[in-house]
Structures are given as C-alpha cells and as structure tokens.
Design a protein around this motif. Sequence first.
Motif, short mmCIF file in Angstrom:
data_model
loop_
_atom_site.label_atom_id
_atom_site.label_comp_id
_atom_site.label_asym_id
_atom_site.label_seq_id
_atom_site.Cartn_x
_atom_site.Cartn_y
_atom_site.Cartn_z
N GLN A 107 -0.03 -8.66 -0.93
CA GLN A 107 -1.49 -8.60 -1.01
C GLN A 107 -1.99 -7.30 -0.39
O GLN A 107 -1.43 -6.81 0.60
N LEU A 108 -3.04 -6.73 -0.96
CA LEU A 108 -3.60 -5.49 -0.46
C LEU A 108 -4.02 -5.63 1.00
O LEU A 108 -3.79 -4.74 1.82
N GLU A 109 -4.63 -6.77 1.34
CA GLU A 109 -5.06 -6.99 2.72
C GLU A 109 -3.87 -6.98 3.67
O GLU A 109 -3.96 -6.46 4.79
N ASP A 110 -2.73 -7.56 3.23
CA ASP A 110 -1.54 -7.58 4.08
C ASP A 110 -0.98 -6.17 4.27
O ASP A 110 -0.52 -5.82 5.36
N LEU A 111 -0.98 -5.37 3.20
CA LEU A 111 -0.50 -4.00 3.32
C LEU A 111 -1.34 -3.22 4.32
O LEU A 111 -0.80 -2.54 5.21
N MET A 112 -2.66 -3.30 4.18
CA MET A 112 -3.54 -2.57 5.08
C MET A 112 -3.39 -3.06 6.52
O MET A 112 -3.38 -2.26 7.47
N GLN A 113 -3.24 -4.36 6.69
CA GLN A 113 -3.07 -4.90 8.04
C GLN A 113 -1.77 -4.43 8.66
O GLN A 113 -1.72 -4.10 9.85
#
Length: 594
Positions: A107-113
């Motif tokens: 998930q994009l949110e997981d990558l950024m986190q």
Amino acid sequence: MAFNDIPVDTLKRKINELKRFLSISLSISNAHTVDFYTRDVWSTFMCVNPEEVLCAVSSTQNSMRAIEDKENTTFGFCNASKKLVDISALLRAAKAHCLPGLGVCMQLEDLMQNLRLMTGDTTAGQSSDKAVTPDEFMNCKKAHEVQAMSEVVASLAKYCRVKQVIDVGSGKGYLCSYLSMRFNLQVFGIDSSSTNTHGAQERNRKLKKFSKAYQKPNKATRKQTLDSEDTSIQHSRNFENSDGIRNFITEEKESFEARADSSALSKQVTNDLSASDNAGECPLDLNDSDSGSSFLSMLSLDVTEDISPRVNHSQLSLEEREKRKRENLERKAREGRGNIRDDGLFSPLTSYVTAETELKTLITELEDAVLVGLHTCGDLAPSTLRMFGAKQELRAVCSVGCCYHLLSEEFDHDRQGCVDGVCGFPVSQYLKAQECFCGRNARMSACLALERVSAGGGLPMESLFYRAVLHVILRDHYDCFKSEKRVGNVYSKASSFVDYVRRALKKLDLDDTKLSDSDIQSYHEHYSPRMNEMVAFNMLKVILAPCIEGLILLDRLCYLKEQDNVSHSALVQLFDPLQSPRCYAVVGIKESTV
C-alpha cells in the motif's frame, strides 16, 4: 525498522499462480479483433452465448470466493476442447489473479510510513495545505500523477540522503519541474526527443516568469498595507482593463503596475501551459486570492528572484547601462547551454540512454541520485530498472511503465524490437528460465483500462466492427488482405460504412470500383446481427487485461529482488486507476554505502 516488502519466494509462488491462469486464458487476449469474422473467433474459443457473457460481466453477483471448477474444466475452460464453458468461473479467476487479488502490492501509505520511520521524519512526503497543487499549471490527470509520484520520489531522496533526481523519458518535464520547485531537488530530465527537451526548456522559462510575476504583487501588498483604504481605492480607479491587461499610469504607482504585470503574465503563462496540456482541464483560477501566494510558496528559494523596483532606462548612468547589458548577455549565454542548470529549475538533456550509458559523461555534475520514470513507454521501463541495477550512483528507483504493446519479447519468434539482443520482457532471470512469452496482441490487451470500462467508459466497438468486416471484404475480393499496411484513422472521417470501406481501400491502394455501394452495404447487413459477439469477446479481453499487466510488472519486481545490491523493492499503486490506468510503480532501494 525493516521494509515490509514481499519475500522473493512468495513472489515467485504468486507468479506461478498467475502464469498457470494465463496459460489457459491468454488465447483470448491473443486473438486479433481484425480477424474476428475471417477466422470465426467466437466459435473457436466460446461454447457460451454472447448474451450470457455480457450479462455475467455486468452482474455484481460474481463476488470473490473460492474457485471451484466443474469436472473436466479449468478456470471455466473445457480441458478437452479448450473452449470457455463457464463464464462465471473465468470472471472469478480473473479477479483472483490480478494484482489486488494476488496480494503482492504494498500500500502507498505503508511505503510512505516505512520511509518516514527509517528517516526519523514524521512529516516527510506530507503535502502542506499551503503548497500549490500542480493542477495550477497542468491538466488534472497529469497533476494527479505528478503530485503522487513526487511525494514518493522526494521521500526516497530523503531516505537515500541525495539531492539529485534523474528522470528518464522526461517528456515535457512536468514531473521534473514540480520536483525541483516543490522539493528543492536538482533534477536532470533525459529524453530522446529534442522536441521534448526544447519544449521543456521553453516551459521552464515560462514557469520562471510565472514565479517572478507572483513575487511582484506580494511586494506590492506589503507596501499597500502602509497606505489608507481610501488611497488604495483612488489608485485602483487609475487603471483601465479593456483587453485584460492593466496599463501603468504614473511612476508613483509601481505597486499597481506590478499587480497588472502579474495578472497579464499569469494569464499568458497559464494559456501557454494549458495549451500544451490539451487545453488544461484544471486551469489556474486567477480570481482566487490564494492562488498567487500558494504558487509562490511552493517555489524553492533558488527559483524565485528578488524583483528590483522599476527604473526608467533613461535615468541610468552609462556605466549602469553597460553593466546590465553585459549581465543580460551572460544570462542568455547560460540559458543557451543545454547542460547548465537554470536558476534552480531542472536541466533537460537530449539523449538515448541504455543500461550501458555512462551517466557521469552525460551529466558532468552527477552525484548519487534517485532514478525515476513516469509512464516510460515500452522497453524504456525495463531499461530504467537495468540502469538502476548497473549504476552504483543510482540509489533508488521509482518506475511507472506504459505502452506494453511496444515491449520487445525475448521469446517471440520474430524477435522484433530487441536492441542488441536485450529485450523488454522478460527481464527477470526467473521468467527467462521459463521462456515466458505473452504475445503482441495480449500485450496490446494489457493496455485496456478495466476500471474505466467498468465505470461506463466503453470501447470503440463500431470502429472495431467496421475494421473486422473490412477484413472479410479484403479476403473475398482482394488477394492482399493479409497485407500489414495499416488502414489508419479512417473511421473518424467516414460518414457511413460504405464511405469507410471506400476510404480504406484507397488508403490501401486498392481498386474500390470492383464493389458497388450495395455490395459493400450487404456485408454490413450480414454481420450486424453478430456484432454482439465482438462486444462480448472484447469485454473478456478487458477483464483479462489486469492479469497480463500483472505478469509484466511482477517480472520487473522479481528482477529487482534478484539484484544483490538492492535491499528493498516493492510494487505500489500510486494513482487512481480511473484517472491514470497505468497506476503501478516499481520501487527499489539499494543498500546504504554509509
């Protein structure tokens, strides 16, 4: 903190599952629409009615559940005849074998986190409410792509502790400009088209003017706060706006002249930029009082320049005139050099690059950098990954490919498009060892946008139908119906099927007097009742498109995982597929050398 990307063994298992499904269903995608009637494609692949297919595709009852094939069938295909006998089973299998169904994407949110935690920065990659969105100078689709991708690239640069970005296939420089202005990164845009790079340079010049123009009203505003409201009103009455450009009246009203210049220039720049963006679906609202300050707030300090007060040229001393003339000539000389960075904006370069290209020769000031590619066509996307693996100075990569039909395939018997034996698919050793092959028609089908069609986007069925019936006419009346010469965009100019056929025959340099209008029309009347077969068959191609795209992208992800110097890699959905159907990015990070 560890990067929670998918383990290589799990990835290979998912690839095997997808390959097994495509080994059964890929024949549908490889059937060419042009041959639909000449080769009786429907009867060759189907044992169900077109209405049954269309009903099943449009139904919402095909929920995700375990695939239970009927006896002597696999994914809805008969094991003996290889024809489709159970449409519902095929639809369930297609959902299970697309990228979301396989569960292989981060998930994009997981990558950024992950990136934020590993850099110790809780704000990296987060957009400021005060920062301008890129739709102020590009259309909505491109703005959506640029904003999402730039956040990821900026976070990768921060994690890798680099300040340089190389954009391969940079085109008009949308992403480059935004990365440079919004995140203060030094960006080198490389494109093989000199037209694109020259256009990017001109675009940067306009953006630079845009940023200067918005600096002027800000200064004027600060000056006006010292004046009374009555004085401001009186000054405003001294301006005319007959053609949209306010005129300067007196030397004492410099602040209002600045505002006039800003309004006129911003309109000019917005019109210029929107014209290059297909009429700018998201134009800059010049009536928005926040638009000027928001655009300025996004610009890095080295882009914006201090605007000195206007001085009448006749009031300058001879020494000052010569000095300004010399500085102007030096500035123009700097802007004329292709490899010189222009006041903080990116440097467009014209070059054809491969994994063997020496980047330090092309970019003399190159340091460690992040490599990016936004919708790199065909073989350029896998070449970008090969370049990343081969160049130690490239610390991270974020690549979004497109135009799968332009990919060259190693195990295509024709081997068309491969450069020096290096092909675009497969790129991983794992799929090379299996001699994995898709086929051009299947890769063409992979470019179809399921989400858009599902949302009512539809397909150009009448033009496809016309082309398929034309092929029947060529078979029946002309010996060269297998000619590879393209008909081109004849449909858009034709007023009827008869007109279409006559235009097409002339385009193919064939004698159209052999057939009367009634002869041509009789073909249309004969095949019109069977048009629903073509509609249903093409809907199945749309359903299978994400699975073929998934195989191509998983091959690229697998390639990164095979590289010893790549510590983290993932496949991430960056964009909304309704706005940008090619929405997946392959992301890779190398081991730190620090």
